[in-house]
Design an enzyme around this catalytic site. Sequence first.
Site, PDB file in Angstrom:
ATOM      1  N   PRO A  88       0.826  -1.216   0.000  1.00  0.00           N
ATOM      2  CA  PRO A  88       0.000   0.000   0.000  1.00  0.00           C
ATOM      3  C   PRO A  88       0.860   1.265   0.000  1.00  0.00           C
ATOM      4  CG  PRO A  88      -0.881  -1.601   1.552  1.00  0.00           C
ATOM      5  CD  PRO A  88       0.424  -2.174   1.060  1.00  0.00           C
ATOM      6  N   ALA A 144       4.236   1.455  -1.023  1.00  0.00           N
ATOM      7  CA  ALA A 144       5.430   1.445  -1.879  1.00  0.00           C
ATOM      8  C   ALA A 144       5.222   0.544  -3.088  1.00  0.00           C
ATOM      9  CB  ALA A 144       6.651   0.971  -1.090  1.00  0.00           C
ATOM     10  N   GLY A 145       5.327   1.177  -4.286  1.00  0.00           N
ATOM     11  CA  GLY A 145       5.243   0.405  -5.530  1.00  0.00           C
ATOM     12  C   GLY A 145       6.509   0.618  -6.341  1.00  0.00           C
ATOM     13  N   TRP A 155      -2.295  -5.245  -4.895  1.00  0.00           N
ATOM     14  CA  TRP A 155      -2.246  -5.351  -6.359  1.00  0.00           C
ATOM     15  C   TRP A 155      -1.542  -6.627  -6.797  1.00  0.00           C
ATOM     16  CZ3 TRP A 155      -5.563  -2.816  -8.961  1.00  0.00           C
ATOM     17  CH2 TRP A 155      -5.940  -1.518  -8.593  1.00  0.00           C
ATOM     18  N   HIS A 212     -14.717   3.613 -34.721  1.00  0.00           N
ATOM     19  CA  HIS A 212     -16.015   2.961 -34.518  1.00  0.00           C
ATOM     20  C   HIS A 212     -17.139   3.956 -34.209  1.00  0.00           C
ATOM     21  CE1 HIS A 212     -13.783  -0.803 -34.374  1.00  0.00           C
ATOM     22  NE2 HIS A 212     -14.908  -1.472 -34.291  1.00  0.00           N
ATOM     23  N   ARG A 245     -18.535   0.042 -42.623  1.00  0.00           N
ATOM     24  CA  ARG A 245     -19.449   1.135 -42.236  1.00  0.00           C
ATOM     25  C   ARG A 245     -19.624   2.156 -43.371  1.00  0.00           C
ATOM     26  NH1 ARG A 245     -23.468   2.586 -38.709  1.00  0.00           N
ATOM     27  NH2 ARG A 245     -23.348   4.803 -38.217  1.00  0.00           N
ATOM     28  N   GLU A 282       4.617  -3.399 -14.044  1.00  0.00           N
ATOM     29  CA  GLU A 282       6.031  -3.812 -14.185  1.00  0.00           C
ATOM     30  C   GLU A 282       6.958  -2.607 -14.304  1.00  0.00           C
ATOM     31  OE1 GLU A 282       5.087  -8.146 -15.082  1.00  0.00           O
ATOM     32  OE2 GLU A 282       7.042  -7.278 -14.795  1.00  0.00           O
TER      33      GLU A 282
HETATM   34  C1  LIG Z   1      -3.980  -4.535 -12.440  1.00  0.00           C
HETATM   35  C2  LIG Z   1      -2.675  -4.477 -11.729  1.00  0.00           C
HETATM   36  C3  LIG Z   1      -1.975  -5.650 -11.480  1.00  0.00           C
HETATM   37  C4  LIG Z   1      -0.775  -5.613 -10.745  1.00  0.00           C
HETATM   38  N1  LIG Z   1      -0.137  -6.795 -10.441  1.00  0.00           N
HETATM   39  C5  LIG Z   1       0.944  -6.758  -9.617  1.00  0.00           C
HETATM   40  C6  LIG Z   1       1.557  -7.983  -9.159  1.00  0.00           C
HETATM   41  O1  LIG Z   1       1.180  -9.081  -9.556  1.00  0.00           O
HETATM   42  N2  LIG Z   1       2.587  -7.894  -8.265  1.00  0.00           N
HETATM   43  C7  LIG Z   1       3.059  -6.693  -7.799  1.00  0.00           C
HETATM   44  O2  LIG Z   1       3.971  -6.703  -6.996  1.00  0.00           O
HETATM   45  N3  LIG Z   1       2.504  -5.518  -8.218  1.00  0.00           N
HETATM   46  C8  LIG Z   1       1.466  -5.525  -9.108  1.00  0.00           C
HETATM   47  N4  LIG Z   1       0.895  -4.343  -9.523  1.00  0.00           N
HETATM   48  C9  LIG Z   1       1.388  -3.090  -8.981  1.00  0.00           C
HETATM   49  C10 LIG Z   1       2.197  -2.241  -9.968  1.00  0.00           C
HETATM   50  O3  LIG Z   1       3.424  -2.873 -10.279  1.00  0.00           O
HETATM   51  C11 LIG Z   1       2.365  -0.859  -9.319  1.00  0.00           C
HETATM   52  O4  LIG Z   1       1.073  -0.262  -9.283  1.00  0.00           O
HETATM   53  C12 LIG Z   1       3.344   0.008 -10.070  1.00  0.00           C
HETATM   54  O5  LIG Z   1       4.660  -0.500  -9.948  1.00  0.00           O
HETATM   55  C13 LIG Z   1       3.323   1.460  -9.536  1.00  0.00           C
HETATM   56  O6  LIG Z   1       3.434   1.501  -8.152  1.00  0.00           O
HETATM   57  P1  LIG Z   1       2.371   2.356  -7.296  1.00  0.00           P
HETATM   58  O7  LIG Z   1       1.012   1.955  -7.733  1.00  0.00           O
HETATM   59  O8  LIG Z   1       2.714   2.221  -5.863  1.00  0.00           O
HETATM   60  O9  LIG Z   1       2.612   3.845  -7.767  1.00  0.00           O
HETATM   61  P2  LIG Z   1       3.642   4.891  -7.171  1.00  0.00           P
HETATM   62  O10 LIG Z   1       4.978   4.267  -7.075  1.00  0.00           O
HETATM   63  O11 LIG Z   1       3.071   5.510  -5.957  1.00  0.00           O
HETATM   64  O12 LIG Z   1       3.666   5.986  -8.335  1.00  0.00           O
HETATM   65  C14 LIG Z   1       2.654   6.987  -8.467  1.00  0.00           C
HETATM   66  C15 LIG Z   1       3.105   7.950  -9.571  1.00  0.00           C
HETATM   67  O13 LIG Z   1       4.337   8.597  -9.175  1.00  0.00           O
HETATM   68  C16 LIG Z   1       5.336   8.403 -10.169  1.00  0.00           C
HETATM   69  N5  LIG Z   1       6.640   8.252  -9.528  1.00  0.00           N
HETATM   70  C17 LIG Z   1       6.951   7.541  -8.400  1.00  0.00           C
HETATM   71  N6  LIG Z   1       8.271   7.628  -8.157  1.00  0.00           N
HETATM   72  C18 LIG Z   1       8.820   8.386  -9.145  1.00  0.00           C
HETATM   73  C19 LIG Z   1      10.144   8.833  -9.465  1.00  0.00           C
HETATM   74  N7  LIG Z   1      11.194   8.479  -8.706  1.00  0.00           N
HETATM   75  N8  LIG Z   1      10.320   9.579 -10.563  1.00  0.00           N
HETATM   76  C20 LIG Z   1       9.277   9.924 -11.346  1.00  0.00           C
HETATM   77  N9  LIG Z   1       7.993   9.544 -11.105  1.00  0.00           N
HETATM   78  C21 LIG Z   1       7.777   8.788 -10.027  1.00  0.00           C
HETATM   79  C22 LIG Z   1       4.916   7.114 -10.897  1.00  0.00           C
HETATM   80  O14 LIG Z   1       5.473   7.049 -12.223  1.00  0.00           O
HETATM   81  C23 LIG Z   1       3.403   7.255 -10.900  1.00  0.00           C
HETATM   82  O15 LIG Z   1       3.024   8.098 -11.960  1.00  0.00           O
HETATM   83  C24 LIG Z   1      -0.263  -4.352 -10.296  1.00  0.00           C
HETATM   84  C25 LIG Z   1      -0.958  -3.176 -10.597  1.00  0.00           C
HETATM   85  C26 LIG Z   1      -2.146  -3.218 -11.295  1.00  0.00           C
HETATM   86  C27 LIG Z   1      -2.875  -1.931 -11.565  1.00  0.00           C
END
Ligand SMILES: Cc1cc2nc3c(=O)[nH]c(=O)nc-3n(C[C@H](O)[C@H](O)[C@H](O)COP(=O)(O)OP(=O)(O)OC[C@H]3O[C@@H](n4cnc5c(N)ncnc54)[C@H](O)[C@@H]3O)c2cc1C
Length: 387
Positions: free
Chosen positions: A127, A129-130, A155, A340, A270, A365
């Site tokens: 929640p 850190a992504g 996610w 379309h 069409r 990814e």
């Molecule tokens: C349908 C779906 C399936 C998924 N499946 C998986 C899975 O199987 N396993 C898994 O581990 N994860 C999964 N994910 C998670 C996905 O990998 C993350 O959502 C993604 O890596 C982004 O992380 P966050 O959502 O925390 O966004 P954040 O890291 O919070 O980013 C938010 C925004 O800030 C920008 N940002 C953040 N840091 C920087 C920086 N240093 N420089 C510039 N811009 C920055 C980002 O580009 C983005 O626009 C899934 C997500 C979705 C939507």
Amino acid sequence: MDFELSAEQRLLRDTIRSFVDAEIRPVAREFEDSGRYPDEIVATMRKMGLFGLLVPDEYGGMAADMVSLAVVFEEISRGWMGVAGIIGSHSLSCWMIARFGTEEQKQVHLPALASGERRTGIALTEPGAGSDLQGIATVATKVGDSFILNGRKTWITNARHADPLPVLVKTDPSASPAHAGMSVLLVDQSTPGFEVVRDLPKLGYRGPETCELVFDDAVVPAANLLGGREGRGLQQVLAALEKGRINIAARAVGVAQEAYDQALRYAGERDAFGQKISGFQAVQLKLADMAMKLQAARLLTYWAASRADAGQRADLESGLAKVYASEVAYECAFTAMQVHGGYGYSKEFTVERLYRDAPLMVIGEGTNDILRTVIAESLTSGRGVIG
Ligand SMILES: Cc1cc2nc3c(=O)[nH]c(=O)nc-3n(C[C@H](O)[C@H](O)[C@H](O)COP(=O)(O)OP(=O)(O)OC[C@H]3O[C@@H](n4cnc5c(N)ncnc54)[C@H](O)[C@@H]3O)c2cc1C
């Protein structure tokens, strides 16, 4: 320079295309609308050996090259990108276990994962850190012969089916740099204290489940530490994500191709103002742009895949392919919707689903902005060279 697939790769493409046309295309809309899990499709994919794509042959897998992997993901995504998700993180984690696992971990997991009897995924995102994976808060504390896990992941695709689920944790939260204290644990579905708490509602990508997980004093045997050594986790997952980005790029090419095919077909059917809309220059320009960008995305993806097959580091190439192909998929899906007219906005036409599925490839990814920073770092350090 050879731009052709090998005879084996063409055969694989034709086999997957026939399967997609017969078993995925006809049911995709109905399954997606109802939210029904595509068990029947999974059963056929098992028979075809697709769960073993990246498993070495000595463990019962197909040991496919990355170009073949791209072809498989592209073809499946032409029919329904959600189904590609079922073998996406599965394949990435199979590769990671085969590359970094101990011999015992490979023997225990890979044969069952290759056959699809058991499946897997990957749990990185939390929640809080992504993108910033070194900022994760899930901690695994060593107690005797076990790790005690506490934290949340979110996610996580395939979470209800993953057994084992590789989970990125901090085994030493005080380590500096943080990655030196990060590890991957292979968590069995039946682990006490591990719970999949909810399925996340999504815009698209409705085939596989994507879930939130809780680890509450979950007890994981120390033998489940991937590779048997602490502190290697971030390096292991980043290597796997390099393969994963080729898979995402290929899915994007599949979505873009389907958008183009649907637009071309509809434009030829069409009528408006007494002629087919394909006769209008504004529509023709759209079709030409889609074809051009789609083919460029495909070539970039196959190029990245062949660099990986040549045993070279391909972080720059897979990043370029993933960013470009995903943005092309998004653009093509919207353009196909415009071609379309009002019907593009209808749930009775495929382009509506393509438009909802495409953005995931921009986000997943590694977001495209993060990947642009990775690409730029490679270029400015001189490690990556263009031209
Ligand atoms: C349908 C779906 C399936 C998924 N499946 C998986 C899975 O199987 N396993 C898994 O581990 N994860 C999964 N994910 C998670 C996905 O990998 C993350 O959502 C993604 O890596 C982004 O992380 P966050 O959502 O925390 O966004 P954040 O890291 O919070 O980013 C938010 C925004 O800030 C920008 N940002 C953040 N840091 C920087 C920086 N240093 N420089 C510039 N811009 C920055 C980002 O580009 C983005 O626009 C899934 C997500 C979705 C939507």
